[in-house]
Design a protein around this motif. Structure first.
Motif, PDB file in Angstrom:
ATOM      1  N   SER A  32       0.063  22.666  56.637  1.00  0.00           N
ATOM      2  CA  SER A  32       0.947  23.599  57.338  1.00  0.00           C
ATOM      3  C   SER A  32       1.096  23.195  58.803  1.00  0.00           C
ATOM      4  O   SER A  32       0.170  22.649  59.405  1.00  0.00           O
ATOM      5  N   LYS A  67      -3.516  22.684  53.609  1.00  0.00           N
ATOM      6  CA  LYS A  67      -2.177  22.952  53.069  1.00  0.00           C
ATOM      7  C   LYS A  67      -1.141  22.016  53.671  1.00  0.00           C
ATOM      8  O   LYS A  67      -0.033  21.895  53.148  1.00  0.00           O
ATOM      9  N   ASN A  89       1.163  25.055  61.305  1.00  0.00           N
ATOM     10  CA  ASN A  89       0.416  25.918  62.233  1.00  0.00           C
ATOM     11  C   ASN A  89      -0.875  25.254  62.691  1.00  0.00           C
ATOM     12  O   ASN A  89      -1.482  25.696  63.657  1.00  0.00           O
ATOM     13  N   SER A  90      -1.307  24.223  61.975  1.00  0.00           N
ATOM     14  CA  SER A  90      -2.581  23.592  62.284  1.00  0.00           C
ATOM     15  C   SER A  90      -2.445  22.651  63.475  1.00  0.00           C
ATOM     16  O   SER A  90      -1.519  21.844  63.544  1.00  0.00           O
ATOM     17  N   ASN A 117      -5.301  25.669  56.999  1.00  0.00           N
ATOM     18  CA  ASN A 117      -3.942  25.231  57.350  1.00  0.00           C
ATOM     19  C   ASN A 117      -3.794  23.721  57.219  1.00  0.00           C
ATOM     20  O   ASN A 117      -2.765  23.227  56.760  1.00  0.00           O
ATOM     21  N   ASP A 136      -9.545  29.040  59.594  1.00  0.00           N
ATOM     22  CA  ASP A 136      -8.077  29.035  59.608  1.00  0.00           C
ATOM     23  C   ASP A 136      -7.545  27.615  59.768  1.00  0.00           C
ATOM     24  O   ASP A 136      -6.612  27.200  59.064  1.00  0.00           O
ATOM     25  N   GLU A 137      -8.147  26.873  60.709  1.00  0.00           N
ATOM     26  CA  GLU A 137      -7.703  25.505  60.996  1.00  0.00           C
ATOM     27  C   GLU A 137      -7.855  24.626  59.749  1.00  0.00           C
ATOM     28  O   GLU A 137      -6.937  23.871  59.391  1.00  0.00           O
TER      29      GLU A 137
END
Length: 133
Positions: free
Chosen positions: A113, A111, A115-116, A108, A104-105
């Motif tokens: 993003s 991208k 959220n990272s 993100n 996930d990290e």
């Protein structure tokens, strides 16, 4: 990346475990994005290293912070470190495995993003450096 995962107390020196985590992570990234996982990792590391940092310059007992450019090697090392730290923190006291959190990290961060963890830290470092110009 493998060596960055072998940090923090109980995981010290367990390279086989770290290699297994990275393998699972790459499989998860491939399933989620259908892209080459190594390319995704390269994008993530490129996005998560800070371009500008602040260093302490002390002259005559007065310490002030000065904004400086970051060398390419340090950007890579910092990116890998931030990604692995973010994955470790998000998997701690959590049902998700380290491999899932790392995937996930990385996705993100690739991208860009917010959220990272790595991207948040990079933005924070650059904001501090901008204030110290």
């Amino acid at each position: 990346l493998v060596n960055a995962l072998m940090r923090k107390g109980r995981n010290n020196g367990k390279k086989v475990m770290a290699v297994r985590i990275v393998k699972h992570t790459f499989e998860i990234i491939h399933l989620l994005t259908n892209a080459n996982p190594i390319q995704v990792l390269i994008d993530a590391v490129a996005n998560s290293g800070a371009r500008e940092d602040s260093t302490r310059i002390g002259s005559a007992g007065v310490v002030r912070r000065q904004a400086v450019d970051v060398s390419p090697l340090r950007r890579v090392n910092q990116g890998v470190y931030l990604i692995s730290t973010g994955a470790r923190q998000s998997s701690f006291r959590n049902i998700k495995s380290v491999a899932e959190c790392l995937a996930d990290e990385i996705i993100n961060a690739a991208k860009g993003s917010a959220n990272s963890f790595a991207i948040k830290k990079k933005d924070e470092l650059e904001r501090v450096a901008k204030g110290n110009r």
